[in-house]
Design a protein around this motif. Structure first.
Motif, PDB file in Angstrom:
ATOM      1  N   GLN A 500      24.127  82.901 -10.924  1.00 46.12           N
ATOM      2  CA  GLN A 500      24.590  82.030 -11.911  1.00 46.12           C
ATOM      3  C   GLN A 500      25.505  81.168 -10.795  1.00 46.12           C
ATOM      4  OE1 GLN A 500      27.014  83.914 -14.820  1.00 46.12           O
ATOM      5  NE2 GLN A 500      25.266  84.500 -15.834  1.00 46.12           N
ATOM      6  N   ASP A 501      25.055  79.483 -10.446  1.00 54.32           N
ATOM      7  CA  ASP A 501      25.818  78.883 -10.122  1.00 54.32           C
ATOM      8  C   ASP A 501      27.040  78.215 -11.364  1.00 54.32           C
ATOM      9  OD1 ASP A 501      24.426  77.447 -11.174  1.00 54.32           O
ATOM     10  OD2 ASP A 501      22.978  77.028  -9.333  1.00 54.32           O
ATOM     11  N   TYR A 504      25.100  76.664 -13.755  1.00 49.00           N
ATOM     12  CA  TYR A 504      24.466  76.987 -14.572  1.00 49.00           C
ATOM     13  C   TYR A 504      25.767  77.359 -15.962  1.00 49.00           C
ATOM     14  CZ  TYR A 504      23.645  81.262 -17.513  1.00 49.00           C
ATOM     15  OH  TYR A 504      23.209  82.429 -18.221  1.00 49.00           O
TER      16      TYR A 504
END
Length: 712
Positions: A500-501, A504
């Motif tokens: 999850q960046d 996201y």
């Protein structure tokens, strides 16, 4: 400027391109276009819209328009592209094909790319080049490919493969952290990987498919890489063949779903980080729950049709986001149920207050004249057949769903074990087939015996492999027809890839236009209860959605195909109970699709899509050990045949076409079935592919014939 406010059926790719300006490379507007400046020029004509285009609330300023073609080279859609924006595909939102440049000749190589810069650069070389239309093509930074991106790449490869293109190549970087995923594509399809790190004529170099490389360098790289790939190599050590218990895996055909549902499937997968196949089953389960209350599927021998209810089963590991996916797909249903329950609670309190203070006799009279309200709930996660049958028989329930991510509890529970199992299997089968349920009780029981007709039940079960595997291989559950009524999928495990960046984390599913559109459609179908558009006769509140003439022809062909495939030695000889229901399941699924889309008829496109989902399910069932009985693996059977064939003919190689047309079933005549088995034998040094005078040959390792003593 294009206007997308027209009904979608009027938005044809031909009409879109007719409104665009076609530019050539020596035009100033061409060279100054932002995408051309950033990704390079294909040196081919391009289409550009000279205005602003609004698509689903996103504005594209003077976008590049790429025509989208299918495997038959027919124009099917257009891709709208702007620097930094997600690629939009119209109509329908999801690409049904690929962009292309060059002459697509079956005798010449086709280069497959998944990046815009590489696509434009290869187009300059004269090679035929296809572009997989991923949503992130125009991103400022090339993002890591997601599982669905690889599904799109595989979809394009299979389109070309099905259309007879067998010289398919894809350039890849050897240090790519996703190289294994590309190698899996090479094993399961006809594509061959071109290593961008090359050693040519004593010199080692890395080739970048960028606009800064000369087209001569790119052309030389592709020429040499293909030549090296097809050069005969020394035989390595014979490696043992894997004793695989699985058949060829297949991608879930989400292209078959109605556009709104398909977009929702992709959106849920993105937000939840769950496999596409899992979210697709959840969305289909929601559509089945809604449709079963209002429509029937066409039946070949009954004008009243049959239930369109579906039984769905999804295998997923612990933590694969089963519950979250289902809750997001069912959101509109859950909210509708909550509203109905609040009304029920209010009515119940009113009913209770009406009999407050009455004596016993008056209470009985009051209850007779004013029956108490019934709980309107229709979604259940854990309910026995006995309980749900009682609700049907007592008239409390007409339509219901059992939706649970603990399928192990269902198959391992008391009802599906011991003496009660046979009765339960028969009960669920009658519910599926006829919408009929029966309750048999002793005379002393307060709730006596009874029957209920025209009731409906949808199953949407999800569970872990460790829990499900024994049940899914149970000969009683298979043989008595319970499991063959289920549409099955076994998605890949995404654990380890769900990073999850910041981008996201900034997303909000509740604001995603794709999900809002899907939920809005579900709410409309739940609240307004639309009736037939053509004045069809109602049968207990439901009407039949008929097939048009083209769909009836497809239905007949689909039935006959699977009937033939049940014969001795054929693909589904040991899956007859499953294959014999293929046509029925496809008609039901097509009915659910048609109702969700508001169609008056089941057309050819809708039924074809449903058939693809059912074929996927049958392939998944075939993956379970002991369902399809095999005395030896396909690879073992294939190499045993070819060794004997070469001995009898006194040859050591055979043209690819002759090899495919003479090899054992189920690989004979099916490139899709043959290629993965062939790759296994090549990887284990039993066979290799050579190209001589532009003809592909399959060669056998001389150690095999020498070892067996079959050749002089």
């Amino acid at each position: 400027m294009l206007d997308y406010d027209y009904p979608k059926e009027l938005i044809t790719p031909e009409a879109i391109l007719a409104e665009c300006a076609q530019l050539v490379s020596f035009n100033d507007t061409y060279s100054s276009h932002p995408l051309i400046k950033r990704f390079g020029s294909p040196e081919q004509p391009i289409y550009v819209d000279d205005g602003n285009v609004d698509i689903n609330g996103v504005t594209y300023a003077q976008p590049l328009i790429l025509p989208v073609y299918d495997g038959q080279m027919e124009l099917v859609q257009c891709a709208v592209m702007q620097d930094g924006q997600r690629v939009a595909v119209i109509p329908d939102g999801l690409s049904k094909g690929f962009a292309k440049y060059g002459d697509f000749d079956h005798t010449k190589p086709v280069i497959i790319t998944y990046g815009l810069e590489a696509f434009f650069k290869v187009a300059q070389t004269g090679y035929a080049v296809a572009l997989v239309l991923l949503p992130t093509l125009c991103n400022a930074k090339q993002a890591e490919l997601k599982p669905f991106d690889f599904e799109q790449i595989q979809f394009v490869i299979q389109q070309l493969e099905t259309s007879g293109f067998d010289r398919l190549y894809m350039p890849v970087r050897p240090e790519d952290i996703q190289l294994e995923a590309f190698q899996n594509l090479e094993k399961s399809t006809a594509v061959r990987l071109l290593n961008q790190y090359q050693q040519i004529k004593g010199n080692e170099f890395f080739i970048e498919l960028s606009q800064h490389e000369s087209k001569e360098e790119i052309t030389a790289f592709i020429d040499e890489a293909i030549e090296q790939l097809n050069k005969p190599t020394e035989w390595g050590e014979l490696l043992p063949l894997a004793q695989s218990e699985t058949s060829v895996t297949s991608t879930y055909p989400i292209h078959a779903l109605p556009p709104l549902a398909r977009d929702a499937v992709i959106a849920i997968a993105e937000h939840v980080q769950a496999p596409i196949a899992m979210t697709a089953q959840c969305v289909i389960g929601a559509m089945s729950h809604i449709a079963q209350a209002h429509v029937n599927a066409p039946h070949p021998f009954s004008s009243q049709g049959e239930p369109c209810s579906l039984y769905l089963l999804t295998e997923g590991q612990s933590g694969s986001r089963k519950s979250t996916s289902r809750n997001m797909a069912d959101k509109a249903i859950i909210q509708h149920e909550r509203k109905q329950y609040e009304l029920y609670r209010r009515d119940l309190e009113h009913w209770k207050s009406g009999q407050a203070g009455l004596n016993k006799k008056d209470k009985e009279a009051y209850g007779t004249e004013n029956p108490p309200p019934h709980d309107p709930s229709t979604l259940y996660s854990d309910i026995t057949l006995e309980s749900i049958a009682g609700l049907y028989v007592d008239g409390i329930l007409n339509n219901a769903s059992i939706a649970s991510d603990e399928a192990g509890q269902f198959f391992g529970g008391y009802t599906m074990k011991g003496d009660t199992r046979t009765q339960a299997i028969g009960g669920y089968a009658k519910l599926f087939d006829d919408g009929f349920v029966e309750r048999t009780r002793s005379k002393s029981n307060l709730n006596g015996s009874g029957r209920a007709y025209d009731v409906r039940l949808t199953f949407n079960l999800q569970g872990q492999h460790e829990v499900l595997s024994d049940a899914l291989k149970d000969p009683v559950l298979r043989g008595q027809g319970f499991l063959p009524r289920f549409i099955l999928t076994t998605p890949e495990n995404l654990a380890g890839t769900r990073l999850q960046d910041a981008i996201y984390r900034s997303k909000n599913a509740n604001h995603d236009h794709r999900l809002i559109a899907y939920w809005t459609r579900c709410e409309y179908l739940l609240d307004d209860c639309p009736r037939s558009q053509g004045g069809q006769e109602l049968h207990n509140g439901r009407y039949v959605i008929p097939m048009n003439d083209e769909a009836r022809e497809i239905d007949a062909s689909f039935y006959n195909m699977f009937e033939e495939l049940q014969g001795k030695g054929k693909r589904y000889e040991y899956l007859q109970a499953f294959a014999s229901r293929a046509s029925q399941l496809a008609r039901r699924l097509a009915t659910v699709f048609a109702y969700f889309e508001g169609l008056q008829w089941i057309d050819a496109k809708t039924l074809t899509g449903a058939c693809e989902v059912v074929k996927h399910s049958l392939n998944e069932w075939a993956m379970y050990a002991d369902i399809e009985v095999k005395t030896e693996s396909d690879a073992e059977r294939l190499i045993k045949w070819f060794t004997k064939y070469c001995a009898n003919k006194k040859i050591d190689k055979l043209a690819y076409s002759s090899f495919m047309n003479n090899c054992p079933r189920p690989m004979r005549g099916s490139k899709q079935r043959l290629e993965p088995v062939l790759h296994e034998l090549i990887d284990s040094n039993h066979l290799k592919i050579e190209e001589l005078s532009k003809v592909r040959y399959i060669s056998i390792n001389p150690l095999l014939t020498k070892k067996s003593g079959l050749m002089a």
